[in-house]
Design an enzyme around this catalytic site. Structure first.
Site, PDB file in Angstrom:
ATOM      1  N   ARG A 261     -23.127  38.693  42.562  1.00 19.81           N
ATOM      2  CA  ARG A 261     -24.336  38.430  42.383  1.00 19.81           C
ATOM      3  C   ARG A 261     -25.064  39.659  42.668  1.00 19.81           C
ATOM      4  O   ARG A 261     -26.298  39.990  42.198  1.00 19.81           O
ATOM      5  CB  ARG A 261     -24.940  37.325  43.200  1.00 19.81           C
ATOM      6  CG  ARG A 261     -24.518  35.985  42.605  1.00 19.81           C
ATOM      7  CD  ARG A 261     -25.100  34.881  43.288  1.00 19.81           C
ATOM      8  NE  ARG A 261     -25.055  33.633  42.324  1.00 19.81           N
ATOM      9  CZ  ARG A 261     -25.080  32.380  42.680  1.00 19.81           C
ATOM     10  NH1 ARG A 261     -25.434  32.078  43.729  1.00 19.81           N
ATOM     11  NH2 ARG A 261     -24.921  31.403  41.781  1.00 19.81           N
TER      12      ARG A 261
ATOM     13  N   LYS B 144     -18.245  14.161  35.934  1.00 19.84           N
ATOM     14  CA  LYS B 144     -19.330  13.155  35.337  1.00 19.84           C
ATOM     15  C   LYS B 144     -20.105  13.249  34.191  1.00 19.84           C
ATOM     16  O   LYS B 144     -20.526  14.228  33.788  1.00 19.84           O
ATOM     17  CB  LYS B 144     -20.236  12.605  36.507  1.00 19.84           C
ATOM     18  CG  LYS B 144     -19.718  11.777  37.631  1.00 19.84           C
ATOM     19  CD  LYS B 144     -20.603  11.351  38.555  1.00 19.84           C
ATOM     20  CE  LYS B 144     -19.818  10.739  39.804  1.00 19.84           C
ATOM     21  NZ  LYS B 144     -20.927  10.260  40.781  1.00 19.84           N
TER      22      LYS B 144
ATOM     23  N   GLY C 131     -20.284  27.105  38.085  1.00 17.60           N
ATOM     24  CA  GLY C 131     -19.464  27.618  39.125  1.00 17.60           C
ATOM     25  C   GLY C 131     -17.973  27.400  39.006  1.00 17.60           C
ATOM     26  O   GLY C 131     -17.099  28.453  39.421  1.00 17.60           O
TER      27      GLY C 131
ATOM     28  N   GLY D   8     -26.700  25.567  37.363  1.00 18.47           N
ATOM     29  CA  GLY D   8     -27.844  24.775  36.969  1.00 18.47           C
ATOM     30  C   GLY D   8     -28.783  25.159  36.018  1.00 18.47           C
ATOM     31  O   GLY D   8     -29.088  24.781  34.968  1.00 18.47           O
TER      32      GLY D   8
HETATM   33  P1  AMP Z   1     -18.949  19.240  37.675  1.00 13.91           P
HETATM   34  O1  AMP Z   1     -19.710  19.730  38.894  1.00 13.91           O
HETATM   35  O2  AMP Z   1     -19.593  17.854  37.122  1.00 13.91           O
HETATM   36  O3  AMP Z   1     -18.523  20.280  36.742  1.00 13.91           O
HETATM   37  O4  AMP Z   1     -17.646  18.727  38.342  1.00 13.91           O
HETATM   38  C1  AMP Z   1     -16.695  19.442  39.032  1.00 13.91           C
HETATM   39  C2  AMP Z   1     -15.582  18.557  39.698  1.00 13.91           C
HETATM   40  O5  AMP Z   1     -14.993  17.770  38.730  1.00 13.91           O
HETATM   41  C3  AMP Z   1     -14.780  19.553  40.460  1.00 13.91           C
HETATM   42  O6  AMP Z   1     -14.873  19.204  41.502  1.00 13.91           O
HETATM   43  C4  AMP Z   1     -13.502  18.753  39.925  1.00 13.91           C
HETATM   44  O7  AMP Z   1     -12.472  18.389  40.973  1.00 13.91           O
HETATM   45  C5  AMP Z   1     -14.186  17.252  39.326  1.00 13.91           C
HETATM   46  N1  AMP Z   1     -13.076  16.488  38.567  1.00 13.91           N
HETATM   47  C6  AMP Z   1     -12.499  17.335  37.282  1.00 13.91           C
HETATM   48  N2  AMP Z   1     -11.526  16.302  36.702  1.00 13.91           N
HETATM   49  C7  AMP Z   1     -11.565  15.178  37.497  1.00 13.91           C
HETATM   50  C8  AMP Z   1     -10.816  14.010  37.459  1.00 13.91           C
HETATM   51  N3  AMP Z   1      -9.908  13.571  36.457  1.00 13.91           N
HETATM   52  N4  AMP Z   1     -11.031  12.992  38.375  1.00 13.91           N
HETATM   53  C9  AMP Z   1     -12.072  13.524  39.277  1.00 13.91           C
HETATM   54  N5  AMP Z   1     -12.605  14.568  39.460  1.00 13.91           N
HETATM   55  C10 AMP Z   1     -12.558  15.579  38.637  1.00 13.91           C
END
Ligand code: AMP
Length: 398
Positions: free
Chosen positions: A37, A199, A355, A378
């Protein structure tokens, strides 16, 4: 670029109050573990210094929650910056106040002053006008190169701009807006978006905004299971957002109107538990065992995704394809990073946001192979949702 940029001004002799994002990761002993950064802002800082401007830098670091916390001082950042610029960087005891004003006023052209952590004051995040005015007293002109905080209307990103005639974007800000803006407004086709992560809930608005613009929408990560459930598949003990199943179904049906094609995984890696020691196997998505958890996309999905990515001319990736923090479950994410790098080599524009995806690209040693890796997780998501970023809106129109 509809906003004024550092190229539109000569900073000779001016006190240049510059908002940067020096929110770098620190080790337990306070060492900077990644200075990306800081490095990313160097072109902007060097332009101001070449012009013989007096550079006054402000940033936040971590979450001190409005209180002075010596472990979150910007002192180590000032030291690292001094090494990178090859000139001294003096450190202010605070970011506002008489002594800081004296230091700013006694700067000579080509000198640098780093202000102390903005978030030692609760007024920063509250966008307090008195605090913003105190910050503004330190400069004659304002530069914002902190894309990562542009989605927040804080005193240093929004409030402060009301006290300047000219508020301009730095090169990093300009680069972020150029890549993300082109993807949304005028992408070269086919436009392929690859979304993953935990999610759906965090990415619904991104999906809604991208659906009318993309040709293919590839879904992996934890969120794929709610989509698969909406299609009637059994997903065992995989991550599920029960309250989003209906919405997932509605979104899947929208493509018929919009023209974008959803590509969901055809197989996945399932594990007995989310740990390195887990028993794993690959199954087609209609055969996910009741007692197993889906943790990554499978080899057939990787092949299918790779084929589509190789056809793309604009590629946008946000979110890992599996629980990539565990090496065993990182293959899908790595393969997608490689496919995007290969497509970029053949002329596609690739944009990586978030990230986790950026970390996965770095781990695979592919950072230099991407057209653009966004520094703001974000902020890039909100931009992709189609929202106006207050820190950008507040800059002076051309
Ligand atoms: P996000 O911050 O929403 O982009 O989510 C990132 C996180 O999603 C990471 O820490 C991953 O470990 C998690 N992730 C990816 N695939 C899966 C999965 N199949 N089940 C649970 N967590 C997941």
């Amino acid at each position: 670029m509809p906003k004024l940029t550092v190229d539109d001004l000569n900073f000779n002799g001016l006190r240049v109050l510059t908002r940067v994002d020096f929110n770098v990761p620190l080790s337990e002993t306070g060492e900077i573990t990644d200075d990306t950064r800081i490095r990313e802002t160097l072109p902007t800082l060097q332009k101001i210094l070449r012009d013989k401007g007096k550079l006054i830098l402000m940033s936040h670091l971590g979450r001190p929650k409005g209180k002075r916390d010596p472990s979150l001082s910007l002192k180590p950042v000032a030291k690292r910056l001094s090494e990178l610029l090859g000139i001294p960087v003096s450190m202010a005891p605070d970011c506002i106040g008489e002594e800081v004003e004296r230091m700013a006023n006694s700067l000579k052209p080509g000198e640098v002053l780093m202000l102390e952590n903005l978030r030692f004051h609760p007024e920063e995040e509250a966008n307090d006008p008195t605090f913003a005015r105190q910050l503004a007293r330190l400069g004659d002109v304002y530069v914002n190169d902190a894309f990562g905080t542009a989605h927040r209307a804080h005193a240093s990103t929004e409030g402060v701009t009301k006290f300047f005639k000219k508020c301009v974007a730095g090169y990093l800000m300009q680069k972020e807006l150029k890549f993300l803006g082109k993807a949304l407004e005028n992408p070269e086709k086919p436009f392929v978006a690859i979304l993953g992560g935990a999610k759906i809930s965090g990415k619904i608005d991104v999906i809604r905004n991208l659906l009318p613009k993309v040709d293919y929408l590839l879904i992996g990560g934890g969120m794929m299971f709610t989509f698969l459930k909406a299609q009637g598949f059994e997903i065992g003990k995989s991550l599920l957002e029960n309250d989003k199943i209906r919405l997932a179904g509605e979104l899947l049906n929208q493509d018929k109107k919009e023209g974008a094609q959803w590509i969901l995984p055809v197989d996945c890696v399932v594990a007995s538990e989310v740990s390195e020691a887990a028993v794993t196997r690959v199954v087609p998505i209609h055969e996910i065992p009741q007692d197993m958890i889906g943790v990554d996309i499978g080899p057939q999905t990787i092949a299918k995704f790779t084929e589509i990515i190789h056809q793309g001319k604009t590629l946008l990736w946000n979110g890992p394809m599996g629980v990539f923090e565990i090496d065993k479950f990182a293959r899908g994410t790595e393969a997608i990073a490689r496919a995007i790098a290969e497509a970029t080599e053949k002329g596609a524009i690739s944009i990586v946001g978030g990230g986790d995806s950026a970390a996965a690209v770095a781990k695979a040693g592919l950072t230099d192979k991407m057209s653009h890796i966004s520094t703001g997780g974000g902020a890039s998501l909100e931009f992709l949702e189609g929202k106006v970023l207050p820190g950008v809106a507040a800059l002076t129109d051309k």
